[in-house]
Scaffold this motif. Structure first.
Motif, mmCIF file in Angstrom:
data_model
loop_
_atom_site.group_PDB
_atom_site.id
_atom_site.type_symbol
_atom_site.label_atom_id
_atom_site.label_comp_id
_atom_site.label_asym_id
_atom_site.label_seq_id
_atom_site.Cartn_x
_atom_site.Cartn_y
_atom_site.Cartn_z
ATOM 1 N N THR A 72 37.094 16.634 40.196
ATOM 2 C CA THR A 72 37.886 15.402 40.251
ATOM 3 C C THR A 72 38.926 15.326 39.132
ATOM 4 O O THR A 72 39.790 14.460 39.150
ATOM 5 N N GLY A 73 38.781 16.211 38.140
ATOM 6 C CA GLY A 73 39.670 16.154 36.977
ATOM 7 C C GLY A 73 39.221 15.167 35.920
ATOM 8 O O GLY A 73 39.944 14.918 34.953
ATOM 9 N N VAL A 74 38.003 14.640 36.042
ATOM 10 C CA VAL A 74 37.552 13.600 35.113
ATOM 11 C C VAL A 74 37.473 14.109 33.671
ATOM 12 O O VAL A 74 37.828 13.381 32.727
ATOM 13 N N CYS A 79 39.970 14.332 28.128
ATOM 14 C CA CYS A 79 40.760 15.013 27.101
ATOM 15 C C CYS A 79 42.107 14.325 26.894
ATOM 16 O O CYS A 79 42.584 14.187 25.762
ATOM 17 N N ALA A 80 42.710 13.883 27.995
ATOM 18 C CA ALA A 80 43.983 13.166 27.878
ATOM 19 C C ALA A 80 43.801 11.873 27.091
ATOM 20 O O ALA A 80 44.653 11.502 26.270
ATOM 21 N N LYS A 81 42.677 11.171 27.325
ATOM 22 C CA LYS A 81 42.391 9.941 26.591
ATOM 23 C C LYS A 81 42.145 10.213 25.105
ATOM 24 O O LYS A 81 42.310 9.323 24.270
ATOM 25 N N MET A 105 47.533 10.386 38.383
ATOM 26 C CA MET A 105 48.451 9.288 38.676
ATOM 27 C C MET A 105 47.738 7.935 38.590
ATOM 28 O O MET A 105 48.297 6.945 38.090
ATOM 29 N N LEU A 106 46.489 7.912 39.049
ATOM 30 C CA LEU A 106 45.713 6.673 39.026
ATOM 31 C C LEU A 106 45.528 6.157 37.603
ATOM 32 O O LEU A 106 45.497 4.944 37.358
ATOM 33 N N ASN A 107 45.424 7.089 36.643
ATOM 34 C CA ASN A 107 45.218 6.724 35.239
ATOM 35 C C ASN A 107 46.500 6.751 34.421
ATOM 36 O O ASN A 107 46.448 6.610 33.195
ATOM 37 N N LYS A 108 47.635 6.976 35.103
ATOM 38 C CA LYS A 108 48.948 7.026 34.428
ATOM 39 C C LYS A 108 48.966 8.066 33.309
ATOM 40 O O LYS A 108 49.580 7.866 32.266
ATOM 41 N N GLU A 109 48.283 9.183 33.555
ATOM 42 C CA GLU A 109 48.288 10.307 32.616
ATOM 43 C C GLU A 109 49.239 11.372 33.162
ATOM 44 O O GLU A 109 48.851 12.291 33.876
#
Length: 567
Positions: A72-74, A79-81, A105-109
Motif C-alpha cells: 500500500t506504500g504505508v 518515512c515521508a512523515k 496523493m491521498l496524504n498530499k505527499e
C-alpha cells in the motif's frame, strides 16, 4: 469479493523510541474477504505499526528512501512523515504500484513516487547502483525464494558508505529468517536485530482487528515468534588500516562463522566450518572478539538471584540483577529520581555556563557536584550533595539539588539492602567489613554523545559501582559495554605488555541493554565504556551508588573540592 476502504493509522512513537513526532497516515486498502488474503500487498499489516514505532527520525530525515515490497506504500508514507527528502515505493505487483500512487496523493505527499521492482529480475532495478542511503522493507520474507532475492536487491541499491537497511521481519518460518540474515552477512553487511520479538504498542484496537481477521498476523502470536527489527549496513573494511585480501577474507569468514553459531545453524554452510566467535556482527567493526574460551564455561551476566549475581560479579566483573518485584514496588521512587535528576542537571549546566563561562557540551570541567571528563564528551557525572543541619555545605544549593538528594537517599536505602546480600557472597562474610555507600548521583549522556574509550573507574579492590536504570536503556542509547574478566587485569603495571594487550583484545565483550529498574553492578576495576547515544532528543540518565566493602570512604578520581555554587 474485494472490500475497498480508507484506514486511518495513528502511530504513537513515544511508546518505543520516545520521540514526540507521532504519525497519522490515511491508507486506501483493497482487502480480499478471506482469512488468508489472495493479494497480501493491498492491505496494512501489524508490522507497519512496529516499523513506525521503532524507526528513528535520524535514520530517515533528509535522506532518499527506497521501499521494497511496498504494498500500500504505508511504510514509505511513514518515512515521508519523518521528513525523508524523497521516497520511492516499489513492488512487483502493478496493482500495488498504482495503490502507492493513490495513497501518496491521498496524504498530499508529492515527493513519494512508485515503480515496479522485481527482486529476482535485475532488468527492473535502477540503472545506478548503490544510490539509496536508506532502504526499507516491512514483512516481506515469507517465501523460500525471497531471502536471497531480497538480499541481492538490497546489495545492489544500498549506498556503500553509511547506507542503512531497515527491515521488520515476521518470523513465521525460522529457516527463512535465518537464511535472510545469513544472505545479508554473506554480502559483507553488519547485521543488527532484536533477539526478542516485537509487538505493536499503539492503536491497540486497530491492531487487534488486523490480527483477529487474518491468519498471517495471528499465527505469529500463537507461536510466540513475533517480529524482529533488522538494521544492516556494509562493513567498513578499510577502517582497520591497510589489509591484504587474505586478512579481509579471514575476517569475513570469522564473522560469518560466529553469526551462524549465534543462529544455531548446521556446522557446514557453503563449505565454511563453524567457529566459536562472539557477537562479531553485532559489535563495531573495530572490535576484536575472542575465539578462544580457554575451556571454561560462560557465567551468565543477566541474573535473577543473589547467588547468580555474585557468581557473575566474581567471574565476569559485572552483572545485571533483574528483579521484577523491585521494579514494581519502587516505580514511583524511580520516577521521582528521574524527574529531579533532570531538573538538577539543568540547573547545574546553567550555572556552569552563566557563572563560570563553561561551554558544557564541549569543555572538560570538574566541580564538587559535577564533572565532564572528555572534550566534546556530552557526558556528566553529578553527585548528590549531603544535606546536614550541622554544616553549611548545602547553603547555596538550589531546591532542585535538595529534592534530588532526598529522593536519591530514599532509593539508596533500598539499594543498600539489596546489594548487601550480593557483596556478602562476593567477599565472604568473614572478610567483610562495613559496607558503605561512599558516593551517589547520576551519570547522563546527552543526545549524540560519542562513544567513550575503555577505562576503569579506579584500581582499588573491594569497590563496586551500582547503576540503577531509571528508564529503559536500549542499544540505540549506548548502554555501557564491559570487557569480561578485566577486573583481574594488572592495572598497576607501568606499561601494557604484548601478552596483556592481546589478552585484552581477545576478551569477550557485552553491552547489556537495561530495563527500567535493572541493577547493574560492576567491579571498580572492570574496563568499560559508555556507548554512543544515537537518540536525537532523549538524555540517557542512570542513577549510581558507589559501594566500598572495605569500610573506607572516598572517591578521589572524579570530583574536585571547589563547588559550582561558590561565588
Amino acid at each position: 469479493m474485494v472490500l475497498e476502504l480508507i484506514t486511518r493509522l495513528e502511530i504513537d512513537r513515544t511508546l518505543s523510541v520516545s520521540e514526540e513526532n507521532s504519525i497519522k497516515v490515511n491508507v486506501r486498502e483493497e482487502r480480499d474477504c478471506d482469512n488468508v488474503p489472495l493479494r497480501t500487498g493491498l492491505r496494512v499489516w501489524s508490522a507497519s505499526f512496529i516499523f513506525g514505532e521503532n524507526v528513528l527520525l535520524d535514520e530517515i530525515e533528509n535522506k532518499k528512501v527506497l521501499e521494497l515490497g511496498a504494498g500500500t506504500g504505508v511504510n514509505g508514507l511513514i518515512c515521508a512523515k519523518l521528513n525523508a527528502s524523497s521516497v520511492v515505493c516499489s513492488d512487483v505487483d502493478i496493482k500495488s504500484v498504482n495503490l502507492c500512487v493513490t495513497n501518496a496523493m491521498l496524504n498530499k505527499e508529492f515527493d513519494v513516487v512508485s515503480r515496479i521492482i522485481d527482486w529476482g529480475d535485475r532488468n527492473t532495478y535502477f540503472e545506478k547502483r548503490n544510490a539509496f542511503p536508506v532502504i526499507v522493507a516491512v514483512d516481506v520474507v515469507y517465501l523460500e525464494e525471497q531471502p536471497k532475492q531480497l538480499a541481492n536487491c538490497v546489495e545492489y541499491h544500498l549506498c556503500k558508505e553509511n547506507g542503512t537497511f531497515l527491515c521488520v521481519c515476521g518470523v513465521r518460518k525460522r529457516e527463512y529468517f535465518e537464511t535472510f540474515l545469513l544472505e545479508l552477512a554473506k554480502r559483507g553487511m553488519e547485521v543488527y536485530f532484536d533477539e526478542v520479538g516485537l509487538l505493536p504498542k499503539s492503536n491497540r484496537e486497530q491492531v487487534e482487528e488486523i490480527r483477529s481477521n487474518h491468519k498471517h498476523d495471528e499465527e505469529l502470536l500463537e507461536d510466540g515468534k513475533g517480529y524482529r527489527m533488522i538494521r544492516a549496513r556494509f562493513k567498513k573494511i578499510g577502517s582497520k588500516g591497510e589489509s591484504n585480501e587474505e586478512e579481509v577474507e579471514e575476517e569475513e569468514e570469522e564473522a560469518l562463522a560466529g553469526f551462524l553459531d549465534d543462529l544455531d545453524i548446521d556446522d557446514n554452510v557453503g563449505g565454511m566450518k563453524k567457529q566459536r566467535a562472539y557477537d562479531v556482527l553485532t559489535s563495531s567493526s573495530d572490535d576484536e572478539m575472542s575465539a578462544d574460551r580457554n575451556g571454561t564455561e560462560d557465567v551468565p551476566f543477566l541474573c535473577a538471584t543473589v547467588e547468580s549475581s555474585s557468581k557473575s560479579l566474581l567471574r565476569n566483573g559485572f552483572c545485571v540483577f533483574r528483579d521484577e518485584h523491585f521494579t514494581q514496588t519502587q516505580a514511583e521512587v524511580l520516577e521521582k529520581v528521574h524527574s529531579h535528576c533532570e531538573s538538577y542537571l539543568n540547573d547545574l549546566l546553567e550555572r556552569c555556563e552563566s557563572h563560570h563561562g563553561i561551554k558544557y557540551d564541549t569543555d572538560i570541567f570538574r566541580f564538587k557536584e559535577i564533572c565532564s571528563r572528555a572534550m566534546n564528551g556530552k557526558r556528566y557525572d553529578f553527585q548528590a550533595t549531603k544535606i546536614s543541619p550541622v554544616d553549611d555545605e548545602a547553603k547555596n544549593l538550589p531546591e532542585s539539588g535538595k529534592a534530588f538528594a532526598e529522593c536519591l537517599q530514599t532509593l539508596a536505602n533500598v539499594i543498600e539492602r539489596k546489594c548487601e546480600r550480593i557483596f556478602e557472597k562476593v567477599t565472604g562474610e568473614e572478610k567483610r567489613k562495613k559496607i558503605t555507600i561512599v558516593n551517589r548521583g547520576c551519570v547522563t549522556s546527552l543526545p549524540k554523545a560519542p562513544e567513550q574509550h575503555f577505562h576503569a573507574d579506579g584500581r582499588k579492590e573491594g569497590m563496586y559501582n551500582c547503576f540503577v536504570a531509571l528508564r529503559d536503556v536500549p542499544k540505540i542509547q549506548g548502554p555501557t559495554e564491559f570487557i569480561f574478566g578485566s577486573h583481574k587485569f594488572d592495572h598497576d603495571a607501568p606499561h601494557e605488555t604484548t601478552k596483556a594487550r592481546k589478552k585484552r583484545e581477545k576478551a569477550k565483550r557485552a553491552a547489556p541493554e537495561l530495563r527500567k529498574g535493572d541493577i547493574l553492578l560492576y567491579d571498580y576495576r572492570t574496563l568499560h565504556r559508555g556507548g554512543e547515544n544515537k537518540r536525537c532528543h532523549d538524555r540517557r540518565a542512570i542513577s549510581y551508588f558507589l559501594f566500598d566493602t572495605n569500610g573506607d570512604i572516598g572517591d578521589t578520581w572524579n570530583f574536585e573540592d571547589a563547588s559550582v555554587w561558590d561565588d
